[in-house]
Design a protein around this motif. Structure first.
Motif, PDB file in Angstrom:
ATOM      1  N   VAL A  68      -1.325  -9.555  -6.932  1.00 43.03           N
ATOM      2  CA  VAL A  68      -2.411  -8.775  -6.330  1.00 43.03           C
ATOM      3  C   VAL A  68      -1.751  -7.706  -5.459  1.00 43.03           C
TER       4      VAL A  68
ATOM      5  N   ARG B 171      -6.196 -18.071  -5.524  1.00 44.32           N
ATOM      6  CA  ARG B 171      -5.026 -17.291  -5.115  1.00 44.32           C
ATOM      7  C   ARG B 171      -4.007 -18.148  -4.359  1.00 44.32           C
TER       8      ARG B 171
ATOM      9  N   ARG C 165      -1.094  -4.629  -2.932  1.00 41.26           N
ATOM     10  CA  ARG C 165      -1.713  -4.105  -1.703  1.00 41.26           C
ATOM     11  C   ARG C 165      -2.484  -5.137  -0.895  1.00 41.26           C
ATOM     12  N   HIS C 166      -2.293  -6.425  -1.154  1.00 43.01           N
ATOM     13  CA  HIS C 166      -2.938  -7.439  -0.311  1.00 43.01           C
ATOM     14  C   HIS C 166      -2.349  -7.346   1.096  1.00 43.01           C
ATOM     15  N   ARG C 167      -3.142  -7.671   2.110  1.00 41.14           N
ATOM     16  CA  ARG C 167      -2.661  -7.487   3.489  1.00 41.14           C
ATOM     17  C   ARG C 167      -1.474  -8.404   3.821  1.00 41.14           C
TER      18      ARG C 167
ATOM     19  N   VAL D  90       0.745 -11.845  -2.902  1.00 40.62           N
ATOM     20  CA  VAL D  90      -0.360 -12.736  -3.283  1.00 40.62           C
ATOM     21  C   VAL D  90      -0.502 -12.711  -4.801  1.00 40.62           C
TER      22      VAL D  90
ATOM     23  N   ARG E 132       0.835  -1.202   0.000  1.00 40.80           N
ATOM     24  CA  ARG E 132       0.000   0.000   0.000  1.00 40.80           C
ATOM     25  C   ARG E 132       0.871   1.253   0.000  1.00 40.80           C
TER      26      ARG E 132
ATOM     27  N   LEU F  26       0.133 -17.708  -2.321  1.00 33.83           N
ATOM     28  CA  LEU F  26       1.072 -16.757  -1.740  1.00 33.83           C
ATOM     29  C   LEU F  26       2.450 -17.030  -2.347  1.00 33.83           C
TER      30      LEU F  26
ATOM     31  N   GLU G 284      -2.769 -14.355  -8.255  1.00 31.15           N
ATOM     32  CA  GLU G 284      -4.111 -14.827  -8.594  1.00 31.15           C
ATOM     33  C   GLU G 284      -4.067 -15.449  -9.980  1.00 31.15           C
TER      34      GLU G 284
ATOM     35  N   GLU H 115      -9.206 -17.973  -0.190  1.00 35.86           N
ATOM     36  CA  GLU H 115      -9.131 -16.989  -1.281  1.00 35.86           C
ATOM     37  C   GLU H 115      -9.003 -17.765  -2.586  1.00 35.86           C
TER      38      GLU H 115
ATOM     39  N   ASN I 172       0.979  -9.059   1.631  1.00 33.48           N
ATOM     40  CA  ASN I 172       2.168  -8.649   0.877  1.00 33.48           C
ATOM     41  C   ASN I 172       3.188  -8.026   1.831  1.00 33.48           C
TER      42      ASN I 172
END
Ligand code: FEO
Ligand code: CA
Ligand code: CA
Length: 694
Positions: free
Chosen positions: A232, A177, A234-236, A219, A140, A179, A221, A174, A238
């Motif tokens: 992906v 998806r 800004r995934h929490r 992450v 982010r 990691l 996808e 998810e 990341n």
């Protein structure tokens, strides 16, 4: 480059075959320096061979005939008819009835021919996409990549440089998806910054480099229809870990006086991880990352222990010591003792502190891979990637707990802190006189023998015990190479990635090359490293006694002796050599869901770019090696992952050719002319949506 140029030949390549630029930025010119292992370990085979059983001379003669009669390198699809074979069957070779049929399941694709395209070349019927490139924002607030205005703050939120090891972990809940965890081994400043002056790097450039090292978690996808895999942002989950992220030191050397510095009098808190090469996944959901050529970041060393690790006596290439005194050994002598470990990351907990696991020893860890004992304790295999250095394993004393409860997770995060660290001694079963250094098979038809795991030290909750005379436990853990020297470990040809087969338990060790073998006063060829001036490397197959991961003895044989199959000194587990792809410099290894071994190469010496290969390890097609892809100019193939429907590779250091700069690139991969060359992760999939190689 100035001070290096007089050392290199007219082609600008280094003795082991890589571009001089790769040597400089990746390994700190390791091959130009004297071999750090000057110990006088004798090869035990000379003494013990002769006492062991022999196989028939008839079989041996047949094997040599096969080696000499090898035909042209394969590039066509499938196997040629059995009738095409011209020599008797070698020991361990595929029975006639199988060689004319189909390749092993998982390896049914048209091999990619050796080539020098500035592209990732994949088999017919396969597609590819770039998953993520150096500089793409993943956190982010991170800005879009702008190579002309790069800052350390931007880089710390973006994907790092020179992706190497990759792991893809499940992401329950998810859909579609996974990691992705990546190593960012090192930086190529001259390919990152316009007008870079190696003699006078700026603080901003150095801080960008710090932020471009380390680890990345992002992450990804999948598009189930096309097969594409995309990041992906800004995934929490990341995350970036860099050369300045805080780590906790754990295990027997944590808090040792050898690890205390002026910034950290506790000896338990280290900033950053460096030169993370290969790695591994643990069955408890974490990832392991080797700290490999950490020596090159430290300046002005003078101790014998530093010399054994190849730490230089002068300034470093990147000059970091000018910007942070911890990289100056003369000013901060113990900081260098805090690198060279296996680090463990919990990628599911982005707030967790990564750990340096001292119980696995300190050396140029290529990576570490885990196999569980029958009663659920972890065994970690790890190679020390240096010419004439050693192969290690750690056997944990605590059992893994199953389940995802907090208590189980916390317990499992202590598994690599207690147990015994061993180093390997290998003995051949053929008389030394039959190992002539050319790669010619000995009379028993195989390079093979036995070995022992020699204990170095044991760590328990109450403290650690050394098994090496004259060294304390903390010395063993911090100066592990010296412990290996003392106990007579076997000097290997650059032990890189190690991978236990999840199907058979056999352990595969990639030995990349060693052009110094048998040269000058260096150790000469032995049965486990049978070629002098070994340019192409080999792969060792190790079978633990009774197939128990915690055994202290093992059998071994060379599964593959790499090179041009037309070269009589090559060996492909006895498979007919007119049906295999050429291969040079095996480095990273991985297993696919069918039990085939996949091998990526680093520094291929046969006129082709590096590549990724699959080979069957069992059944009638054992030894049938097929090239699956090649990488762009100057690049190394890293981090292979082979899933049912997808292959992932890290394209590392594309364009890393001596003389190349941002302004004058040798490669424009992946985005084409006018765009900066960027290391990146590539996904390969079947265009018809089917499984890989079936
Ligand atoms: Fe980073 Fe041993 O290769
Ligand atoms: Ca033998
Ligand atoms: Ca490697």
């Amino acid at each position: 480059m100035r001070d290096l140029l007089p050392l290199i030949g007219p082609t600008g390549s280094h003795p082991g075959g890589r571009s001089a630029m790769t040597c400089r930025y990746r390994c700190g010119d390791a091959c130009f320096h004297a071999v750090p292992n000057t110990s006088t370990n004798e090869y035990a085979g000379d003494v013990i061979a002769g006492a062991l059983g022999r196989r028939s001379m008839m079989r041996a003669a047949a094997a040599v005939t096969v080696a000499a009669a090898a035909g042209t390198a394969v590039v066509g699809a499938g196997a040629a008819p059995a009738a095409a074979r011209t020599a008797e069957r070698a020991p361990g070779a595929a029975p006639e009835s199988f060689t004319g049929g189909r390749a092993a399941r998982g390896l049914r694709f048209t091999p990619v021919a050796p080539n020098t395209a500035d592209a990732v070349t994949v088999p017919e019927g396969y597609g590819q996409n770039v998953v993520i490139r150096w500089g793409e924002p993943i956190l982010r607030g991170a800005p879009a990549f702008d190579p002309d205005r790069q800052t350390a703050a931007a880089q710390a939120g973006q994907f790092g440089y020179n992706n190497d090891f990759l792991a893809l972990l499940p992401l329950p809940g998810e859909r579609g998806r996974q990691l992705l965890v990546a190593n960012h081994e090192y930086t190529d400043e001259i390919l990152m910054f316009k007008g870079y002056d190696p003699a006078a790097p700026t603080r901003e450039q150095v801080e960008v480099a710090w932020a471009a090292h380390g680890l990345g978690v992002v992450v990804v996808e999948e598009d189930r229809r096309s097969g594409r895999l995309t990041a992906v942002p800004r995934h929490r989950l990341n995350r970036r870990v860099t050369a300045t992220t805080e780590f906790e030191v754990t295990g027997p050397a944590a808090g040792s006086a050898l690890l205390r510095t002026s910034a950290d009098p506790t000896g338990r808190k280290v900033l950053g991880t460096l030169n993370n090469c290969a790695g591994g996944e643990t069955p408890w959901g974490t990832t392991l990352h080797g700290e490999e050529n950490f020596n090159q970041y430290f300046a002005n060393a003078s101790r014998t222990t530093d010399a054994r690790y190849g730490i230089g006596t002068g300034a470093t290439e990147r000059k970091w010591e000018r910007f942070d005194q911890r990289f100056d050994v003369a000013r901060e002598p113990n900081e260098v003792h805090r690198f060279g470990y296996i680090v463990e990351l919990d990628p599911y907990d982005p707030g967790s502190k990564p750990r340096k696991r001292t119980a696995l020893g300190r050396f140029k860890h290529e990576g570490a891979t885990i196999r569980l004992t029958d009663d659920g304790r972890p065994v970690a295999y790890s190679g020390d990637d240096e010419r004439f250095d050693y192969l290690y394993k750690f056997v944990g004393s605590k059992r893994m707990r199953h389940g995802s409860s907090r208590a189980a997770r916390e317990h499992n995060l202590t598994l690599l802190d207690e147990g015994t660290l061993y180093v390997a001694r290998l003995t051949g079963d053929s008389p030394a006189i039959e190992i002539d250094g050319t790669g010619r098979l000995p009379a028993d038809g195989e390079f093979d023998g036995g070995g022992t795991w020699i204990p170095l030290a044991t760590a328990t909750a109450k403290g650690a015990v050394s098994h090496v005379e004259g060294m304390t436990a903390e010395e063993v853990y911090v100066f592990t190479r010296l412990a290996g020297d003392k106990v007579g470990a076997t000097k290997m040809d650059r032990p890189e990635d190690v991978q236990p087969s999840p199907r058979t338990g056999k352990v595969y060790v990639a030995l990349t090359n060693n052009t110094n073998r048998g040269v000058g006063s260096n150790a000469k060829a032995d049965e486990a490293n049978p070629r002098n001036a070994n340019k192409h490397g080999h792969i060792l197959e190790l079978t633990e006694r009774r197939n128990r991961a915690d055994a202290t003895s093992f059998g071994w044989s060379l599964f593959l002796v790499a090179g041009d199959p037309k070269d009589p000194a090559t060996y492909f587990a006895g498979f007919p050599k007119d049906r295999v792809s050429q291969i040079s410099c095996p480095d990273n290894v991985a297993f696919d869901p069918h039990g085939n071994l996949w091998i990526s190469t680093d520094g291929a010496q046969l006129g082709s770019h590096d590549g990724l290969f699959g080979v069957a390890t069992t059944g009638g097609r054992r030894g049938e090696l097929k090239q699956f892809l090649t990488v762009p100019k100057g690049a190394e193939t890293c981090g292979p992952i082979v899933q049912d429907r997808r292959v992932l590779v890290a394209v590392q250091h594309p364009g890393e050719i001596t003389g190349a700069t941002v302004e004058n690139p040798a490669s424009t991969w992946p985005d084409g002319p006018g765009r900066i060359v960027r290391p990146a992760v590539v996904a390969v999939w079947r265009k018809d949506g089917g499984d890989i190689g079936v």
